[in-house]
Motif scaffolding. Structure first.
Motif, mmCIF file in Angstrom:
data_model
loop_
_atom_site.group_PDB
_atom_site.id
_atom_site.type_symbol
_atom_site.label_atom_id
_atom_site.label_comp_id
_atom_site.label_asym_id
_atom_site.label_seq_id
_atom_site.Cartn_x
_atom_site.Cartn_y
_atom_site.Cartn_z
ATOM 1 N N LEU A 1 0.848 -1.197 0.000
ATOM 2 C CA LEU A 1 0.000 0.000 0.000
ATOM 3 C C LEU A 1 0.880 1.243 0.000
ATOM 4 C CD1 LEU A 1 -0.088 1.299 3.174
ATOM 5 C CD2 LEU A 1 -1.319 -0.833 3.528
ATOM 6 N N THR A 2 0.261 2.368 -0.317
ATOM 7 C CA THR A 2 0.975 3.649 -0.359
ATOM 8 C C THR A 2 0.099 4.706 0.287
ATOM 9 O OG1 THR A 2 1.914 3.017 -2.498
ATOM 10 C CG2 THR A 2 2.104 5.328 -1.879
ATOM 11 N N VAL A 3 0.705 5.578 1.096
ATOM 12 C CA VAL A 3 -0.065 6.655 1.725
ATOM 13 C C VAL A 3 0.596 7.995 1.443
ATOM 14 C CG1 VAL A 3 -1.102 5.255 3.541
ATOM 15 C CG2 VAL A 3 1.124 6.299 3.947
ATOM 16 N N GLY A 4 -0.218 9.046 1.457
ATOM 17 C CA GLY A 4 0.283 10.376 1.151
ATOM 18 C C GLY A 4 0.639 11.198 2.378
ATOM 19 N N GLY A 5 0.652 10.575 3.557
ATOM 20 C CA GLY A 5 0.978 11.306 4.784
ATOM 21 C C GLY A 5 1.597 10.377 5.803
ATOM 22 N N GLU A 6 1.723 10.861 7.030
ATOM 23 C CA GLU A 6 2.264 10.040 8.118
ATOM 24 C C GLU A 6 1.298 8.896 8.418
ATOM 25 O OE1 GLU A 6 5.213 10.216 9.907
ATOM 26 O OE2 GLU A 6 5.727 11.569 8.258
ATOM 27 N N PRO A 7 1.820 7.675 8.634
ATOM 28 C CA PRO A 7 0.942 6.534 8.922
ATOM 29 C C PRO A 7 -0.037 6.781 10.067
ATOM 30 C CG PRO A 7 3.138 5.744 8.437
ATOM 31 C CD PRO A 7 3.221 7.245 8.482
ATOM 32 N N TYR A 8 0.421 7.458 11.132
ATOM 33 C CA TYR A 8 -0.478 7.685 12.264
ATOM 34 C C TYR A 8 -1.641 8.594 11.870
ATOM 35 C CZ TYR A 8 -2.334 8.542 16.890
ATOM 36 O OH TYR A 8 -3.193 8.616 17.970
ATOM 37 N N ALA A 9 -1.349 9.649 11.120
ATOM 38 C CA ALA A 9 -2.401 10.577 10.699
ATOM 39 C C ALA A 9 -3.393 9.879 9.767
ATOM 40 C CB ALA A 9 -1.779 11.792 10.000
ATOM 41 N N VAL A 10 -2.893 9.018 8.896
ATOM 42 C CA VAL A 10 -3.763 8.272 7.989
ATOM 43 C C VAL A 10 -4.630 7.299 8.790
ATOM 44 C CG1 VAL A 10 -3.845 6.637 6.055
ATOM 45 C CG2 VAL A 10 -2.175 8.507 6.039
ATOM 46 N N ALA A 11 -4.012 6.608 9.757
ATOM 47 C CA ALA A 11 -4.759 5.670 10.604
ATOM 48 C C ALA A 11 -5.866 6.393 11.365
ATOM 49 C CB ALA A 11 -3.807 4.980 11.587
ATOM 50 N N GLN A 12 -5.547 7.556 11.884
ATOM 51 C CA GLN A 12 -6.525 8.364 12.618
ATOM 52 C C GLN A 12 -7.694 8.759 11.706
ATOM 53 O OE1 GLN A 12 -4.768 11.925 14.361
ATOM 54 N NE2 GLN A 12 -5.759 11.451 16.300
ATOM 55 N N SER A 13 -7.364 9.204 10.507
ATOM 56 C CA SER A 13 -8.400 9.596 9.540
ATOM 57 C C SER A 13 -9.280 8.413 9.172
ATOM 58 C CB SER A 13 -7.753 10.160 8.268
ATOM 59 O OG SER A 13 -7.087 11.368 8.546
ATOM 60 N N LEU A 14 -8.666 7.250 8.960
ATOM 61 C CA LEU A 14 -9.427 6.057 8.599
ATOM 62 C C LEU A 14 -10.347 5.617 9.728
ATOM 63 C CD1 LEU A 14 -6.710 4.047 6.654
ATOM 64 C CD2 LEU A 14 -8.875 4.887 5.722
ATOM 65 N N TYR A 15 -9.842 5.636 10.952
ATOM 66 C CA TYR A 15 -10.677 5.219 12.086
ATOM 67 C C TYR A 15 -11.877 6.167 12.235
ATOM 68 C CZ TYR A 15 -12.198 3.615 16.639
ATOM 69 O OH TYR A 15 -12.965 3.116 17.668
ATOM 70 N N GLN A 16 -11.616 7.457 12.122
ATOM 71 C CA GLN A 16 -12.702 8.436 12.226
ATOM 72 C C GLN A 16 -13.702 8.261 11.078
ATOM 73 O OE1 GLN A 16 -10.475 12.097 12.435
ATOM 74 N NE2 GLN A 16 -9.841 11.732 14.543
ATOM 75 N N LEU A 17 -13.198 7.956 9.887
ATOM 76 C CA LEU A 17 -14.061 7.694 8.733
ATOM 77 C C LEU A 17 -15.009 6.529 9.030
ATOM 78 C CD1 LEU A 17 -14.776 7.765 5.601
ATOM 79 C CD2 LEU A 17 -12.868 6.170 5.323
ATOM 80 N N TRP A 18 -14.465 5.442 9.580
ATOM 81 C CA TRP A 18 -15.267 4.247 9.821
ATOM 82 C C TRP A 18 -16.224 4.420 10.996
ATOM 83 C CZ3 TRP A 18 -16.120 -0.035 6.961
ATOM 84 C CH2 TRP A 18 -15.372 -0.153 5.793
ATOM 85 N N ILE A 19 -15.822 5.190 12.007
ATOM 86 C CA ILE A 19 -16.748 5.493 13.113
ATOM 87 C C ILE A 19 -17.924 6.304 12.563
ATOM 88 C CG2 ILE A 19 -17.046 6.941 15.174
ATOM 89 C CD1 ILE A 19 -15.788 4.386 15.948
ATOM 90 N N GLY A 20 -17.619 7.294 11.737
ATOM 91 C CA GLY A 20 -18.675 8.104 11.129
ATOM 92 C C GLY A 20 -19.579 7.282 10.234
ATOM 93 N N ALA A 21 -18.990 6.389 9.453
ATOM 94 C CA ALA A 21 -19.778 5.523 8.579
ATOM 95 C C ALA A 21 -20.713 4.630 9.392
ATOM 96 C CB ALA A 21 -18.855 4.666 7.715
ATOM 97 N N SER A 22 -20.216 4.136 10.522
ATOM 98 C CA SER A 22 -21.039 3.272 11.390
ATOM 99 C C SER A 22 -22.233 4.033 11.943
ATOM 100 C CB SER A 22 -20.193 2.727 12.549
ATOM 101 O OG SER A 22 -19.155 1.919 12.056
#
Length: 200
Positions: A153-174
């Motif tokens: 995989l490839t990310v455009g930012g720091e792994p922690y910031a991406v992980a944080q964004s993804l978790y927040q995305l999935w909480i919001g989706a839920s």
């Protein structure tokens, strides 16, 4: 080595927590009284106060137990053999969709269900939620870092910031899945996740 008495004590305490988790995941924290939990668990009120000093102490223990199980299951998924880290992460979000939907989640959607409600009610429960969700984000960040290193995989930012964004995305989706009674928010989350991790 635990004695039969110690095991019995642990079993009764865990039994109360398991019942409480299922009921509160369906109804919320404030809407559930101790009597309903105790009647369902088949435990007298005196026993409850032997294990938990109050309903808030019970709520704190409930969330601790929930996150302990959740993080152990996440660790298992992120260590699945024969898969790239990108595939393991997609497996995690696939599992998320099965356990966090608007159908009966059997207590597995506790953080989504109680998060906003109890964070305002109890500082102790908010602290458990913060520790638990931080543990999830930390593991996701480590997995993303590993995935980048292995080239899956490839990310455009720091792994922690991406992980944080993804978790927040999935909480919001839920939350939106529960509001709309539709899985469409999960489909959008999968699409956005694939974009953020540069997955085909």
């Amino acid at each position: 080595m635990s004695t039969p008495k110690t095991r019995e004590t642990t079993d009764v305490r865990q039994g109360i927590l398991d019942v409480g988790q299922r009921i509160m995941a369906a109804k919320g924290y404030s809407a559930v009284g101790l009597n309903e939990i105790l009647a369902t668990a088949g435990v007298p009120k005196g026993s409850f106060y032997h294990y938990f000093g109050s309903k808030d102490a019970f709520g704190e223990a409930l969330l601790e137990s929930y996150f302990s199980t959740y993080l152990a299951e996440l660790d298992q998924i992120l260590a699945l053999p024969g898969l790239t880290m990108a595939q393991r992460l997609l497996k995690y979000w696939e599992t998320w969709q099965h356990t966090q939907s608007f159908e009966d989640c059997q207590g597995k959607c506790l953080a989504v269900k109680l998060g906003v409600e109890v964070a305002d009610l109890s500082e102790a429960m908010r602290a458990v939620l913060k520790r638990g969700t931080s543990g999830i984000i930390d593991r996701l960040a480590q997995a993303i870092e590993t995935g980048v290193a292995e080239g899956s995989l490839t990310v455009g930012g720091e792994p922690y910031a991406v992980a944080q964004s993804l978790y927040q995305l999935w909480i919001g989706a839920s939350m939106m899945v529960k509001i709309t009674k539709s899985v469409l928010p999960f489909e959008t989350a999968v699409s956005t996740t694939r974009q953020l991790l540069a997955l085909s």
